[in-house]
Design a protein around this motif. Sequence first.
Motif, PDB file in Angstrom:
ATOM      1  N   ALA A 160       0.839  -1.191   0.000  1.00  0.00           N
ATOM      2  CA  ALA A 160       0.000   0.000   0.000  1.00  0.00           C
ATOM      3  C   ALA A 160       0.877   1.244   0.000  1.00  0.00           C
ATOM      4  O   ALA A 160       1.886   1.310   0.679  1.00  0.00           O
ATOM      5  N   GLY A 161       0.482   2.217  -0.794  1.00  0.00           N
ATOM      6  CA  GLY A 161       1.218   3.473  -0.877  1.00  0.00           C
ATOM      7  C   GLY A 161       0.245   4.580  -1.174  1.00  0.00           C
ATOM      8  O   GLY A 161      -0.977   4.383  -1.157  1.00  0.00           O
ATOM      9  N   LEU A 184      -2.152  11.014 -11.367  1.00  0.00           N
ATOM     10  CA  LEU A 184      -1.296  12.035 -10.786  1.00  0.00           C
ATOM     11  C   LEU A 184      -0.923  11.683  -9.344  1.00  0.00           C
ATOM     12  O   LEU A 184      -1.789  11.399  -8.529  1.00  0.00           O
ATOM     13  N   TYR A 185       0.377  11.694  -9.074  1.00  0.00           N
ATOM     14  CA  TYR A 185       0.884  11.617  -7.704  1.00  0.00           C
ATOM     15  C   TYR A 185       1.371  13.016  -7.335  1.00  0.00           C
ATOM     16  O   TYR A 185       2.259  13.560  -7.995  1.00  0.00           O
ATOM     17  N   ARG A 198       5.714  -1.495 -11.736  1.00  0.00           N
ATOM     18  CA  ARG A 198       6.940  -0.813 -12.145  1.00  0.00           C
ATOM     19  C   ARG A 198       6.790   0.702 -12.054  1.00  0.00           C
ATOM     20  O   ARG A 198       7.627   1.402 -11.484  1.00  0.00           O
ATOM     21  N   TYR A 199       5.700   1.202 -12.633  1.00  0.00           N
ATOM     22  CA  TYR A 199       5.496   2.648 -12.684  1.00  0.00           C
ATOM     23  C   TYR A 199       5.093   3.204 -11.317  1.00  0.00           C
ATOM     24  O   TYR A 199       5.476   4.321 -10.961  1.00  0.00           O
ATOM     25  N   ARG A 200       4.341   2.414 -10.548  1.00  0.00           N
ATOM     26  CA  ARG A 200       3.981   2.839  -9.198  1.00  0.00           C
ATOM     27  C   ARG A 200       5.233   2.954  -8.331  1.00  0.00           C
ATOM     28  O   ARG A 200       5.389   3.921  -7.572  1.00  0.00           O
ATOM     29  N   ARG A 242       8.896   6.658  -5.604  1.00  0.00           N
ATOM     30  CA  ARG A 242      10.262   7.119  -5.344  1.00  0.00           C
ATOM     31  C   ARG A 242      10.393   8.605  -5.688  1.00  0.00           C
ATOM     32  O   ARG A 242      10.999   9.382  -4.946  1.00  0.00           O
ATOM     33  N   LEU A 243       9.868   8.979  -6.833  1.00  0.00           N
ATOM     34  CA  LEU A 243       9.949  10.378  -7.249  1.00  0.00           C
ATOM     35  C   LEU A 243       9.123  11.268  -6.322  1.00  0.00           C
ATOM     36  O   LEU A 243       9.508  12.398  -6.021  1.00  0.00           O
ATOM     37  N   LEU A 244       7.983  10.754  -5.895  1.00  0.00           N
ATOM     38  CA  LEU A 244       7.126  11.506  -4.977  1.00  0.00           C
ATOM     39  C   LEU A 244       7.856  11.776  -3.664  1.00  0.00           C
ATOM     40  O   LEU A 244       7.819  12.897  -3.131  1.00  0.00           O
TER      41      LEU A 244
END
Length: 262
Positions: free
Chosen positions: A19-20, A39-40, A70-72, A77-79
Amino acid sequence: MRLRLTALFLTLMMSAAHAGPAPQPVEIPLASGVLHAQLYKPEGAGPFPAVIALHGCGGLSSHSDPVLPRYRDWAERLLKAGHAVLLPDSYGSRELGPQCRVKEMHVKARRERVADIAAARAWLMKQPFVAPDRISLIGWANGASALLWAVRPQSAGRDPGPDFRAAIAFYPDCRISAGLGWSTRVPTLVLIGADDEVSSPPACRQMVEGARGRSALARIVVYPGADHDFDRAGTHAAAAPEPGDAEARAASQKDVAQWLAR
């Protein structure tokens, strides 16, 4: 009955473990329809740097997940690093499934996907939580190929706003771009495994080396022993990456962070 309850419990436990932050669905106007995206967004008012993340030929989502692992994983990480992340769904927006083995693709990397990139950038530029001069691109496979088209000098937008800050292409197909004398107007990083049998490491080297002296900064990193999809997020033992892929995945996380921090 007990087996069913056990299976349900394990499923719930795995879901909780992964969960994220939930992405927010957004709709972006296109010349011929609507581009759906996820969008994050970091907490707070911003303005934040932003990344447009471009899925590969397998698409962005599945029936049960709006953003594939993969994209999540990359978005989270970027978030955490303070970026807003926008993931356009180029296939689902056109009611198409995965395009990996489709001979005549309905969505071309050099055409529709470049238009999607432009629309995503225009949408982000209008958002008060986005720093308009700090919008970057990241793409995988087919999405990375679209990125290579989007950053060419010939694809520059006509609007007066700032250009992309940086671009990162994971294992794109460089063969056409290399043959056309590719160059870039924004700093572009190409990441590929030395053992990639889907994309062509030699073609990507040729493309990047050929751009020197007539291009913005372009750099390539070839990870030894790594195959295609080396950065995939393994979710269970059967999906655990090979050692070369695991090392390349860890290295690519550092390389991406450093490139975006330039």
